[in-house]
Write an enzyme that holds these catalytic residues in place. Structure first.
Site, PDB file in Angstrom:
ATOM      1  N   TRP A 321       0.843  -1.213   0.000  1.00  0.00           N
ATOM      2  CA  TRP A 321       0.000   0.000   0.000  1.00  0.00           C
ATOM      3  C   TRP A 321       0.868   1.250   0.000  1.00  0.00           C
ATOM      4  O   TRP A 321       0.409   2.348  -0.302  1.00  0.00           O
ATOM      5  CB  TRP A 321      -0.957  -0.022   1.195  1.00  0.00           C
ATOM      6  CG  TRP A 321      -0.314   0.175   2.550  1.00  0.00           C
ATOM      7  CD1 TRP A 321       0.794  -0.481   3.019  1.00  0.00           C
ATOM      8  CD2 TRP A 321      -0.699   1.078   3.587  1.00  0.00           C
ATOM      9  NE1 TRP A 321       1.101  -0.045   4.286  1.00  0.00           N
ATOM     10  CE2 TRP A 321       0.196   0.907   4.665  1.00  0.00           C
ATOM     11  CE3 TRP A 321      -1.716   2.006   3.737  1.00  0.00           C
ATOM     12  CZ2 TRP A 321       0.106   1.632   5.857  1.00  0.00           C
ATOM     13  CZ3 TRP A 321      -1.810   2.720   4.931  1.00  0.00           C
ATOM     14  CH2 TRP A 321      -0.905   2.532   5.967  1.00  0.00           C
ATOM     15  N   ASP A 322       2.155   1.079   0.312  1.00  0.00           N
ATOM     16  CA  ASP A 322       3.107   2.197   0.325  1.00  0.00           C
ATOM     17  C   ASP A 322       2.995   3.031  -0.954  1.00  0.00           C
ATOM     18  O   ASP A 322       3.113   4.255  -0.924  1.00  0.00           O
ATOM     19  CB  ASP A 322       4.548   1.677   0.392  1.00  0.00           C
ATOM     20  CG  ASP A 322       4.821   0.751   1.568  1.00  0.00           C
ATOM     21  OD1 ASP A 322       3.892   0.069   2.005  1.00  0.00           O
ATOM     22  OD2 ASP A 322       5.983   0.688   2.014  1.00  0.00           O
ATOM     23  N   GLU A 463       0.719  -2.639  12.823  1.00  0.00           N
ATOM     24  CA  GLU A 463       0.694  -4.101  12.679  1.00  0.00           C
ATOM     25  C   GLU A 463       0.930  -4.850  13.991  1.00  0.00           C
ATOM     26  O   GLU A 463       0.847  -6.081  14.021  1.00  0.00           O
ATOM     27  CB  GLU A 463       1.749  -4.500  11.651  1.00  0.00           C
ATOM     28  CG  GLU A 463       1.381  -3.989  10.279  1.00  0.00           C
ATOM     29  CD  GLU A 463       2.522  -4.070   9.277  1.00  0.00           C
ATOM     30  OE1 GLU A 463       3.697  -4.132   9.683  1.00  0.00           O
ATOM     31  OE2 GLU A 463       2.223  -4.059   8.071  1.00  0.00           O
ATOM     32  N   LYS A 570       3.084   0.521  16.264  1.00  0.00           N
ATOM     33  CA  LYS A 570       4.231   0.565  15.370  1.00  0.00           C
ATOM     34  C   LYS A 570       4.275   1.864  14.570  1.00  0.00           C
ATOM     35  O   LYS A 570       5.316   2.488  14.415  1.00  0.00           O
ATOM     36  CB  LYS A 570       4.131  -0.618  14.408  1.00  0.00           C
ATOM     37  CG  LYS A 570       5.244  -0.690  13.394  1.00  0.00           C
ATOM     38  CD  LYS A 570       5.053  -1.913  12.524  1.00  0.00           C
ATOM     39  CE  LYS A 570       6.217  -2.126  11.587  1.00  0.00           C
ATOM     40  NZ  LYS A 570       6.039  -3.333  10.764  1.00  0.00           N
TER      41      LYS A 570
HETATM   42  O1  IFM Z   1       3.622  -1.591   4.065  1.00  0.00           O
HETATM   43  C1  IFM Z   1       4.513  -1.461   5.130  1.00  0.00           C
HETATM   44  C2  IFM Z   1       3.772  -1.732   6.403  1.00  0.00           C
HETATM   45  O2  IFM Z   1       2.741  -0.795   6.585  1.00  0.00           O
HETATM   46  C3  IFM Z   1       4.720  -1.650   7.575  1.00  0.00           C
HETATM   47  N1  IFM Z   1       5.774  -2.588   7.422  1.00  0.00           N
HETATM   48  C4  IFM Z   1       6.547  -2.372   6.209  1.00  0.00           C
HETATM   49  C5  IFM Z   1       5.661  -2.428   4.966  1.00  0.00           C
HETATM   50  C6  IFM Z   1       6.480  -2.149   3.723  1.00  0.00           C
HETATM   51  O3  IFM Z   1       7.009  -0.852   3.779  1.00  0.00           O
END
Ligand code: IFM
Length: 721
Positions: A321-322, A463, A570
């Site tokens: 989703w980044d 997360e 997080k």
């Molecule tokens: O998409 C992100 C997630 O929101 C957090 N952990 C890393 C992923 C990749 O950047």
């Protein structure tokens, strides 16, 4: 900030072996088709040397599928009077590595002291932006005494892999002055060929073996006479959508470089940001934009940007989703065609999303948390390796991060608003939006006596808390998807778009869902609870939770993670919700929630700081926003953030943080928003910023924005080319 010496040049002086992985990211060059890690010419796979390909994946056995690294045409080793001079083995007298990010040139200068005097190796190399199949290097050796210099240089096909080897077969050779290494991937039989030509006035001796095609050139040189070896290389695959522009045999280093530099100048003509009063912020932000340009998959079909860009195989080269949430804005604002290509990836890969929905008993399209080619989910159910037991841990990233589909719909809407180009809706965008709405519909639950739809058992952006109910962010995003689908159905009807969907029944479903969607509201203290029961969790500080770690690499989330039963999160979750839907909340509510959640946020993801920074600007606190903005813009310039989750390495470049820094600059500090089809600016500049200047596209026109402490100018300007 260490290394800041010039408006466009990143410099690192001295050699420290520990920095090899980080510098591979920091000094990366790339052109969207591939990324070349900023490693030294003599490095091999042990030093994480890689030419990472966009969109070409391979899977070996039951290991994780990941993008393929191509053979390396820059491999070169130096001998002076028969003695090897190479990092990391031979300690240098001095060493400097540089990246001129304006012209996208990577340089090194290493000086070794030998028994007879000093030897200097200077190299310059780049990944051509003008012809994306090309790479070139100028390798210059100068000794301050008469000596014999021998350079072995050519293509190294023994590439670095995390879950390889990906070439089931390799062929090496030399023909008509051109060396080549061709690999064929095991899973899909994609051919990856690297050819290179050495331009040097001394003839060389060619040797090939199973992995390499090398040429050794030996010359007696007199003191202080540079020995110059140029290499021009070409990288192609059997699935290319465009061919190289010229015959390799006709190219010279200087000619290829001139076109490359000119192309980057065009990019900077629209992208460069000036910040009068803060050279450091200007430098970090422009450096971030450099990286976003290195990874934009220009001219490629069906490719998007992975969470670690083109810096390697970390995170499986997968698209998260980044891209839509954090990176897309930069492309919408400076290169709408690139933005459209990113969204087309989601249209092209809807098949994978439909399959994933089916797998979980849902309707419509459920986009992958880690999307690879075809949109297929790269994430396994056991995506973290426990540091204690060394066993894979059950995680719920794959099955429960429902918010990914909504982020994609949000990306489409940003594109439509920013460009005014609705053609994408007719080209498959409508399917994406409607099928995401159908997916959310199948998640809705209603208690017997309630009027409200809830969504249970999810993982939100934070997360660390898995399988929670009514994550405020996810629920609001679901409502957003229903509302968007409704407006797109109205658009499709108005324009008479041809479609097989039963628009009336989907519209009725979306209307009913949006009206009854439960979105957690603020409590008597003005706070929005992140999910049901969050406020009842232990209220320990981030430091207290960190102190409970038994191993620094331990995963904070999951069933037994140190954060799981506490309020420590997080990354931005409620704060992301408030930043995205700011018009629905008062400044007072935004402030109260920022003040509550920020101290409880570990910022354990590089996606976090920019969201907090943006909300700070919206609250009217640009000075609180500033350090978080800098954290985002410096994600790859300063020593790396988290590099491990459990025993999984997650280092690499951070394009989402870089895109996040752009968003904060535009929407936060410059205060740009659009009203009635017009851009407006309400700047909130940090202390010391006298003037912020940049350009941006809006609805097909280019604007020059000048923001100052006391106001702003927005002027339409002519577009070049
Ligand atoms: O998409 C992100 C997630 O929101 C957090 N952990 C890393 C992923 C990749 O950047």
């Amino acid at each position: 900030m260490g290394g800041f010496v010039n408006r466009h040049i990143v410099t690192a002086n001295g050699f420290d072996e520990k920095n090899i992985p980080w510098f591979g990211n920091k000094f990366l060059t790339g052109n969207g088709y591939f990324g070349v890690r900023g490693t030294m010419e003599e490095y091999r796979k042990e030093q994480m040397c890689a030419i990472n390909m966009a969109g070409i994946y391979d899977r070996v056995g039951d290991k994780w599928r990941e993008p393929v690294n191509a053979p390396n045409p820059f491999y070169s080793v130096l001998y002076v009077d028969g003695v090897l001079l190479a990092l990391p083995e031979t300690a240098p007298k001095s060493h400097r590595q540089e990246l001129d990010f304006y012209s996208a040139l990577q340089m090194r200068e290493t000086v070794w002291e030998t028994e007879k005097g000093t030897v200097t190796l200077s190299c310059q190399r780049f990944s051509s932006m003008a012809d994306q199949h090309l790479l070139a290097m100028r390798y210059v050796v100068t000794a301050d005494y008469d000596c014999e210099i021998a350079v072995t240089t050519g293509i190294d096909g023994d590439v670095w892999d995390i879950n390889g080897p990906h070439f089931a077969s390799l062929k090496t050779g030399y023909e008509d002055g051109i060396r080549y290494v061709t690999g064929i991937t095991g899973e899909r039989g994609v051919t990856v060929t690297v050819k290179s030509r050495l331009l040097c006035d001394t003839p060389g001796t060619v040797t090939t073996d199973q992995y390499t095609a090398l040429e050794t050139v030996t010359r007696q040189v007199t003191a202080n006479t540079p020995f110059i070896l140029d290499t021009v290389a070409e990288l192609t695959t059997s699935v290319d959508v465009f061919p190289p522009k010229a015959e390799l045999s006709t190219l010279t280093y200087d000619a290829v470089k001139a076109e490359h530099v000119a192309k980057w100048k065009n990019i900077w003509d629209i992208s460069e940001v000036s910040i009068d009063g803060d050279e450091e912020a200007e430098f970090s932000l422009n450096y971030s934009l450099y990286h976003l340009n290195c990874v934009a998959p220009r001219n490629l079909d069906g490719v998007s940007i992975g969470a670690r860009g083109l810096s390697g195989q970390v995170y499986k080269g997968a698209v998260f989703w980044d891209t839509e949430m954090f990176m897309l804005d930069y492309y919408i604002d400076t290169d709408p065609k690139a933005a459209k290509d990113l969204l087309k990836y989601r249209i092209d890969t809807i098949g994978g999303a439909r399959e994933k929905a089916k797998e979980y008993g849902l309707n419509g399209a459920y986009y992958a948390w880690e999307s690879q080619d075809g949109g297929y989910e790269g994430c396994s159910d056991y995506n973290v390796v426990d540091v204690f037991t060394k066993r894979p841990m059950r995680t719920y990233f794959r099955d429960k991060q429902y918010h990914v589909s909504a982020a994609i719909v949000y990306g489409f809407m940003k594109y439509l608003k920013g460009t005014g180009d609705y053609s994408i809706i007719d080209e498959g965008g409508l399917s994406v939006i409607l099928e995401c709405a159908q997916m959310y519909r199948s998640l809705l639950l209603k208690k017997a006596d309630s009027d409200w739809y809830e969504i249970h058992d999810v993982v939100g952006p934070d997360e660390y808390h898995e399988r929670v109910n009514n994550n405020a962010y996810t629920n609001r995003m679901a409502k957003f998807v229903f509302e968007t689908a409704l407006s797109m159905i109205a658009y499709a009807k108005e324009k008479g778009l041809k479609t097989d969907y039963d628009l009336d029944s989907i519209a009725a479903m979306c209307k009913e869902s949006a009206e009854h969607m439960y979105v957690p509201q603020m409590n008597e203290n003005g706070l929005i609870e992140q999910f049901d029961g969050y406020f009842g969790l232990e209220d320990a500080s981030v430091e207290e939770v960190r102190s409970r770690l038994l191993d620094p690499k331990e995963y904070w989330g999951g069933a037994y993670g140190v954060a799981a039963d506490t309020q420590v999160l997080k990354q931005a979750d409620v704060v992301a919700l408030l930043s995205m839907f700011r018009e629905e909340y008062s400044v007072d509510v935004m402030r109260k929630n920022w003040e509550y959640y920020e101290p409880r946020t570990e910022h354990g993801s590089s996606l976090s700081a920019c969201m907090y920074s943006l909300l700070s600007c919206y609250i009217g606190n640009p000075d609180d926003a500033y350090p978080l903005f800098m954290k985002s813009a410096n994600a790859d310039l300063l020593p790396a953030g988290k590099e491990w989750i459990g025993l999984i390495y997650i280092g690499g470049t951070h394009p989402a943080a870089q895109g996040g820094a752009w968003i904060v600059m535009v929407k936060g500090f410059a205060g740009i928003s659009a009203k009635d089809g017009k851009l407006t600016a309400e700047p909130k500049l940090p202390k010391g910023w006298k003037e912020l200047r940049f350009k941006m596209m809006y609805q097909g026109k280019l604007y020059q924005i000048i923001a100052r402490q006391d106001g702003a100018e927005i002027k339409e300007i002519e577009q070049q080319g």
